[in-house]
Structure formats: structure tokens, C-alpha cells
Design a protein around this motif. Structure first.
Motif, PDB file in Angstrom:
ATOM      1  N   ALA A 129      -0.024  14.561  -1.249  1.00 41.02           N
ATOM      2  CA  ALA A 129      -0.862  13.598  -0.531  1.00 41.02           C
ATOM      3  C   ALA A 129      -0.558  13.663   0.962  1.00 41.02           C
ATOM      4  O   ALA A 129       0.570  13.982   1.365  1.00 41.02           O
ATOM      5  CB  ALA A 129      -0.636  12.182  -1.053  1.00 41.02           C
ATOM      6  N   VAL A 130      -1.569  13.367   1.758  1.00 44.82           N
ATOM      7  CA  VAL A 130      -1.416  13.272   3.213  1.00 44.82           C
ATOM      8  C   VAL A 130      -1.833  11.865   3.623  1.00 44.82           C
ATOM      9  O   VAL A 130      -2.924  11.405   3.281  1.00 44.82           O
ATOM     10  CB  VAL A 130      -2.295  14.312   3.944  1.00 44.82           C
ATOM     11  N   ILE A 131      -0.955  11.177   4.332  1.00 43.87           N
ATOM     12  CA  ILE A 131      -1.260   9.835   4.822  1.00 43.87           C
ATOM     13  C   ILE A 131      -1.648   9.927   6.294  1.00 43.87           C
ATOM     14  O   ILE A 131      -0.859  10.383   7.132  1.00 43.87           O
ATOM     15  CB  ILE A 131      -0.065   8.881   4.663  1.00 43.87           C
TER      16      ILE A 131
ATOM     17  N   GLU B 263       0.838  -1.207   0.000  1.00 42.40           N
ATOM     18  CA  GLU B 263       0.000   0.000   0.000  1.00 42.40           C
ATOM     19  C   GLU B 263       0.874   1.258   0.000  1.00 42.40           C
ATOM     20  O   GLU B 263       0.616   2.210  -0.738  1.00 42.40           O
ATOM     21  CB  GLU B 263      -0.920  -0.003   1.220  1.00 42.40           C
ATOM     22  N   LEU B 264       1.904   1.258   0.836  1.00 46.13           N
ATOM     23  CA  LEU B 264       2.783   2.431   0.927  1.00 46.13           C
ATOM     24  C   LEU B 264       3.541   2.619  -0.381  1.00 46.13           C
ATOM     25  O   LEU B 264       3.693   3.763  -0.857  1.00 46.13           O
ATOM     26  CB  LEU B 264       3.747   2.263   2.098  1.00 46.13           C
ATOM     27  N   ALA B 265       4.010   1.534  -0.970  1.00 42.78           N
ATOM     28  CA  ALA B 265       4.735   1.633  -2.248  1.00 42.78           C
ATOM     29  C   ALA B 265       3.838   2.233  -3.325  1.00 42.78           C
ATOM     30  O   ALA B 265       4.280   3.089  -4.114  1.00 42.78           O
ATOM     31  CB  ALA B 265       5.229   0.256  -2.674  1.00 42.78           C
TER      32      ALA B 265
ATOM     33  N   CYS C  32       9.148  14.612  -2.343  1.00 43.89           N
ATOM     34  CA  CYS C  32       9.814  14.257  -1.096  1.00 43.89           C
ATOM     35  C   CYS C  32       8.774  13.681  -0.138  1.00 43.89           C
ATOM     36  O   CYS C  32       7.573  13.710  -0.410  1.00 43.89           O
ATOM     37  CB  CYS C  32      10.518  15.465  -0.463  1.00 43.89           C
ATOM     38  N   ILE C  33       9.244  13.147   0.980  1.00 46.16           N
ATOM     39  CA  ILE C  33       8.377  12.620   2.026  1.00 46.16           C
ATOM     40  C   ILE C  33       8.700  13.362   3.322  1.00 46.16           C
ATOM     41  O   ILE C  33       9.878  13.454   3.699  1.00 46.16           O
ATOM     42  CB  ILE C  33       8.573  11.102   2.215  1.00 46.16           C
ATOM     43  N   ILE C  34       7.677  13.902   3.958  1.00 49.03           N
ATOM     44  CA  ILE C  34       7.857  14.656   5.201  1.00 49.03           C
ATOM     45  C   ILE C  34       7.110  13.924   6.312  1.00 49.03           C
ATOM     46  O   ILE C  34       5.891  13.737   6.235  1.00 49.03           O
ATOM     47  CB  ILE C  34       7.323  16.095   5.076  1.00 49.03           C
ATOM     48  N   VAL C  35       7.842  13.478   7.318  1.00 50.42           N
ATOM     49  CA  VAL C  35       7.251  12.805   8.473  1.00 50.42           C
ATOM     50  C   VAL C  35       7.379  13.751   9.660  1.00 50.42           C
ATOM     51  O   VAL C  35       8.487  14.138  10.036  1.00 50.42           O
ATOM     52  CB  VAL C  35       7.961  11.469   8.777  1.00 50.42           C
ATOM     53  N   SER C  36       6.239  14.144  10.236  1.00 54.19           N
ATOM     54  CA  SER C  36       6.292  15.150  11.290  1.00 54.19           C
ATOM     55  C   SER C  36       5.105  14.993  12.235  1.00 54.19           C
ATOM     56  O   SER C  36       4.015  14.574  11.827  1.00 54.19           O
ATOM     57  CB  SER C  36       6.287  16.556  10.667  1.00 54.19           C
TER      58      SER C  36
ATOM     59  N   VAL D 286       2.305   9.307  -6.167  1.00 51.68           N
ATOM     60  CA  VAL D 286       2.499  10.735  -5.865  1.00 51.68           C
ATOM     61  C   VAL D 286       3.786  11.253  -6.493  1.00 51.68           C
ATOM     62  O   VAL D 286       3.829  12.370  -7.038  1.00 51.68           O
ATOM     63  CB  VAL D 286       2.481  10.968  -4.339  1.00 51.68           C
ATOM     64  N   ALA D 287       4.851  10.459  -6.440  1.00 46.58           N
ATOM     65  CA  ALA D 287       6.118  10.890  -7.042  1.00 46.58           C
ATOM     66  C   ALA D 287       5.971  11.077  -8.549  1.00 46.58           C
ATOM     67  O   ALA D 287       6.522  12.020  -9.137  1.00 46.58           O
ATOM     68  CB  ALA D 287       7.211   9.872  -6.736  1.00 46.58           C
ATOM     69  N   LYS D 288       5.200  10.200  -9.191  1.00 47.17           N
ATOM     70  CA  LYS D 288       5.015  10.273 -10.643  1.00 47.17           C
ATOM     71  C   LYS D 288       4.345  11.574 -11.062  1.00 47.17           C
ATOM     72  O   LYS D 288       4.654  12.132 -12.124  1.00 47.17           O
ATOM     73  CB  LYS D 288       4.183   9.074 -11.104  1.00 47.17           C
ATOM     74  N   ARG D 289       3.430  12.081 -10.216  1.00 54.52           N
ATOM     75  CA  ARG D 289       2.760  13.334 -10.575  1.00 54.52           C
ATOM     76  C   ARG D 289       3.483  14.568 -10.010  1.00 54.52           C
ATOM     77  O   ARG D 289       2.969  15.683 -10.063  1.00 54.52           O
ATOM     78  CB  ARG D 289       1.310  13.296 -10.114  1.00 54.52           C
ATOM     79  N   GLY D 290       4.673  14.356  -9.448  1.00 53.76           N
ATOM     80  CA  GLY D 290       5.498  15.476  -8.996  1.00 53.76           C
ATOM     81  C   GLY D 290       5.124  16.029  -7.639  1.00 53.76           C
ATOM     82  O   GLY D 290       5.513  17.143  -7.291  1.00 53.76           O
ATOM     83  N   GLY D 291       4.384  15.248  -6.862  1.00 55.69           N
ATOM     84  CA  GLY D 291       3.935  15.724  -5.561  1.00 55.69           C
ATOM     85  C   GLY D 291       4.801  15.246  -4.409  1.00 55.69           C
ATOM     86  O   GLY D 291       5.751  14.476  -4.584  1.00 55.69           O
ATOM     87  N   SER D 292       4.455  15.716  -3.220  1.00 49.89           N
ATOM     88  CA  SER D 292       5.122  15.318  -1.989  1.00 49.89           C
ATOM     89  C   SER D 292       4.117  14.646  -1.061  1.00 49.89           C
ATOM     90  O   SER D 292       2.906  14.841  -1.186  1.00 49.89           O
ATOM     91  CB  SER D 292       5.726  16.539  -1.293  1.00 49.89           C
TER      92      SER D 292
END
Length: 470
Positions: free
Chosen positions: A367-369, A230-232, A339-343, A238-244
Motif C-alpha cells: 500500500a502507498v499512503i 485510520e492509520l491503525a 514493514c513501513i517505509i517513510v521516505s 496491509v500487515a495481515k496480507r503480508g504487504g508493506s
């Protein structure tokens, strides 16, 4: 006669506080803050229903703030005894309380500068500050990670691994009152089975007069499916569409789980090696503790560390960026590539993640997980339920980013897992009380327990007092 009073986590998921009274002594099990709606948060500012100075002992199941975050108020208001916890819980509680006080002071300072933006009392008035934390840390006293320990002639405990976060325990309390013994089992927060990094939950092997069991996910199981897959899928899409990707994650537990899966997916070449920003000083320190406290590691994590996989540190992704200072955090705003931001915080109730969401929520490429429980009244719950705007720093921010719920990453047992844990008890308790759950979840679990085990079970009510021996 021994008595139990529910001073928190009754009818809600937060504010865990259970007062035991026996043989003229008082013991408080857990001392958490309430989180969520303004009404719940307001409880944190009210005096405890008993004088803190009249409490003789405090024992902790684990370090999360909804189980420890009110300790500075308790000590400031007069508690003078020891606070008992295992080594990992002491270290994590130290991190959490220092961070909590710092964030409250920051929020208060921000509110003074921008009074028009401060909408809630906790933003204007810190519940406590850094000076209130030090006396708590001095009162912390280590007990064994598992097995028996004695608090006093009246109270003895046996600890079992709850599998929720590092150091988390379920506790069996044996009460000795005038030669008469009774037993209360406290589940604490029960974790998942078969999850990475830490051990599975262990059901206490004791007969109980009373069982106090959490019911966070008492009305549902977590999503099916492999969390890594699921995470992959999300990362690649998201990376394919240029998002974070922004992951509001609890600094203790959830952050480490995400780091583990991201590293695994990178090593398997199932996702691109994106920059991963862990923007939480406390999460960084907590991750160090996760690697060091090997007594809680499951076999897979131990093998990943030093076995055939030979990763060294399974929580260290390839493009790993740690942001300790506020200035470093702000620099992430300049990153325009995927990029991926974990906060923190996991419920979007505060912390640095608010700034990242304010920057990136309006962009539909992002995207927001949401991976943990989102309590009623929190921003996380609002976004999960489809809010089109989110109030951040006094402004309404458009929610155009993709919102993804990934319950597979929850650190709480789902309904079936709770029933599995309960089924391991050697005989039914004389009485079960369900706590640490919203009404719908607690009532659903109550029904399921009655149908499956035919136990006597009730949903605990806030401030109710019950007799342990019937």
C-alpha cells in the motif's frame, strides 16, 4: 507609493516570492522554487523579474523548499543582503538546501550515466549545487520566533505562529514611507488546529491594507475521522496480507507526525510492532530538531515527552531503522516481510522514495499512503487520480499496490480552518489576495470569503503588481 508584486505562488501552490517596494527599498518575502509540471519547473531556470542585486532584504515565513529553495540562485545571481528567519527556520533551511543541492547533483550524475532515462531538464541540469548553498547559509540572520522585529526604517515585522511546521510564521509587515504607514499581512502556510506536536495557528491581531493569504485547500476540507484510527486500520489490513506500506512524506513535518502516531498506536497495542524505516537523512536530522525546539511544542507533545506517559522521545517507534547512506537504503529492498517505509519526497517528485516505489508498486499486497498535497504535474497527483502505471527511471512501473489518500495528515489548513483563521482578524482587510493555491482552490476560497465576510478579495495573478494603499 508602496507596491507588491507576485513573483510566485500565484495560480499555483509553489514558488512563493513576494516583492515589496517602498521608499526606494526592496524586500523579498520568501524565495521558493516552483514544483510540479515541466512548465512550472522551467520557471526556476529563468532570471528573476528584478535584478537580485537590487533587492535589499529577504525575510522567510518558514523553511519548506517552495518558500526557500530558490535562495541559492538569488544569492548566486547577485543578492548580497541578509536573509532573516527565526532559529528553527534557519536550522531547517540549512538541512533542506543542503539536501536539495545534493539530490540535484545525484540526479544530474544519474542522467549523465543514463541519458535515455532523463526526461526533465531538472534531472539533467542542476538548478544549483552544494557550492551555491554555503553563501546562503552565511547570509542567514536570526530574528525572534514571535513578536516584533525591525528590518529597516522602512520595514518592521510582527511574527505569529502559523502552526504549519517547526518555526512557521504568519508575518505582519508595517511599511513606513515618508511618515505614512501601511500594513500587509502575509499568512505564510497556515497549519491545522488540534494537531499533535506543534502549536495551533495564531491569527495576527492587526488591521491590514492588504492581506496575502494561502489557499492550498481553499476548495475542500480534509477527510473526517480520527487519523490514528485510520492509520491503525491501514497498518493492520496491509500487515495481515503480508504487504508493506510506503509513505512518501515530506521530511519536515509529515514524517514527524507519522512517527508520533505510529509510536502512540504501538504503545496502545493497536498495531503490530513492524520495522519502520525512515529512509531520509534529512528527515532524521529534522526529527532531532523537532524534539529540541520545545518553544513550538503543544501541551500533549510536552506531556508525552516527560509527563505521565514517560515515553522520552515520542517520535521513536520500537523497531526504528534510520538509513542515512544510499547503501543502507538499498538494503531495504531485501526486506520481504511486512514493514513501513517513510521516505521523501512527499509528492513523489524525487528522492529515495522513487526506488522503493519502483520495487513495491507492482505488488498488490503493498500500500502507498498519500498524506500531503499533490500538485498538478507530479507523480503523486497522477497516482492519486488513478494512474495504472508510473514512469520511474525511464520505465513504466505497474501501479498494483493499494493507493490510500489520508488527508487527515495534511499540514495545511482545510477550507473551514482557513475561514476560522481569517475570522480571527480584527476587522476585514481593505483588500485580500489569494495565493499558494491552484485556480480552482483559490476561486472557491474567494467565493467563500465574499459570502462569509463580504471582503474585497481577488485571486493573485503571476507577475502582477498592486499598490498597497489602493
Amino acid at each position: 507609493m508602496a507596491k507588491l508584486t507576485f513573483l510566485g505562488a500565484a495560480g499555483t501552490v509553489t514558488g512563493s516570492k513576494y516583492l515589496m517596494e517602498a521608499a526606494g527599498k526592496r524586500l523579498l518575502l520568501d524565495c521558493g522554487i516552483f514544483q510540479g509540471s515541466s512548465e512550472l519547473s522551467e520557471r526556476n531556470y529563468k532570471p528573476l523579474q528584478v535584478e537580485p542585486g537590487s533587492i535589499d532584504y529577504v525575510v522567510l515565513t518558514h523553511a519548506h523548499l517552495d518558500h526557500t529553495g530558490w535562495l541559492p540562485v538569488l544569492v548566486r545571481d547577485g543578492y548580497r543582503g541578509s536573509i532573516l528567519a527565526n532559529a528553527a527556520t534557519i536550522e531547517l533551511t540549512t538541512l533542506l538546501l543542503k539536501d536539495s543541492a545534493h539530490l540535484q547533483e545525484e540526479d544530474s550524475l544519474h542522467a549523465q550515466r543514463h541519458p535515455e532515462r532523463s526526461e526533465r531538464r531538472e534531472e539533467r541540469e542542476p538548478l544549483y549545487g552544494s557550492d551555491d548553498v554555503d553563501p546562503v547559509l552565511k547570509a542567514l540572520k536570526e530574528v525572534p520566533r514571535s513578536g516584533a522585529f525591525t528590518v529597516s526604517p522602512e520595514f518592521q515585522f510582527t511574527a505569529y505562529d502559523a502552526g504549519h511546521i517547526l518555526g512557521s510564521t504568519s508575518l505582519v509587515l508595517t511599511i513606513n514611507e515618508g511618515g505614512t504607514k501601511s500594513t500587509v499581512i502575509f499568512s505564510g502556510d497556515i497549519g491545522r488546529y488540534g494537531e499533535p506536536i506543534i502549536n495551533d495557528p495564531v491569527t495576527p491581531q492587526a488591521a491590514a491594507d492588504i492581506l496575502v493569504c494561502e489557499s492550498t485547500y481553499g476548495d475542500r476540507d480534509h477527510m473526517a475521522g480520527d487519523p490514528a484510527t485510520e492509520l491503525a486500520d491501514v497498518v493492520n489490513r496491509v500487515a495481515k496480507r503480508g504487504g508493506s506500506i510506503i509513505i512518501p512524506a515530506f521530511a519536515i513535518g509529515r514524517t514527524q507526525t507519522f512517527m508520533y502516531y505510529l509510536r502512540e498506536l504501538e504503545d496502545q497495542q493497536r498495531i503490530p510492532r513492524l520495522p519502520v524505516y525512515v529512509d531520509s537523512p534529512m528527515a532524521i536530522s529534522a526529527t532531532d530538531l523537532y524534539v529540541r525546539h520545545r518553544e513550538d511544542h503543544d501541551r500533549a507533545f510536552t506531556q508525552a515527552e516527560g509527563g505521565a506517559a514517560g515515553k522520552g522521545d515520542p517520535l521513536n517507534v520500537h523497531q526504528f531503522h534510520l538509513t542515512r547512506t544510499a547503501e543502507e537504503s538499498k538494503q531495504i529492498n531485501n526486506v520481504k516481510t511486512p514493514c513501513i517505509i517513510v521516505s521523501a519526497s512527499g509528492m513523489i517528485s524525487g528522492g529515495r522514495v522513487l526506488h522503493h516505489l519502483a520495487q513495491r508498486l507492482p505488488d498488490s499486497r503493498n500500500a502507498v499512503i498519500l498524506a500531503g498535497f499533490q500538485a498538478q504535474g507530479t507523480r503523486g497527483r497522477a497516482v492519486l487520480e488513478g494512474a495504472k502505471t508510473l514512469r520511474l527511471f525511464g520505465h513504466d512501473v505497474a501501479v498494483n499496490a493499494e493507493i490510500i489518500e489520508m488527508g487527515q495528515f495534511s499540514a495545511h489548513a482545510g477550507k473551514s480552518e482557513l475561514l476560522r483563521w481569517l475570522g480571527g482578524l480584527p476587522g476585514g482587510p481593505k483588500q485580500t489576495y489569494l495565493t499558494h493555491g491552484e485556480p480552482q482552490a483559490a476561486q472557491a476560497l474567494q467565493k467563500a470569503i465574499q459570502e462569509k465576510f463580504q471582503w474585497k478579495v481577488a485571486v493573485a495573478r503571476y507577475l502582477d503588481t498592486v499598490n498597497v494603499n489602493g
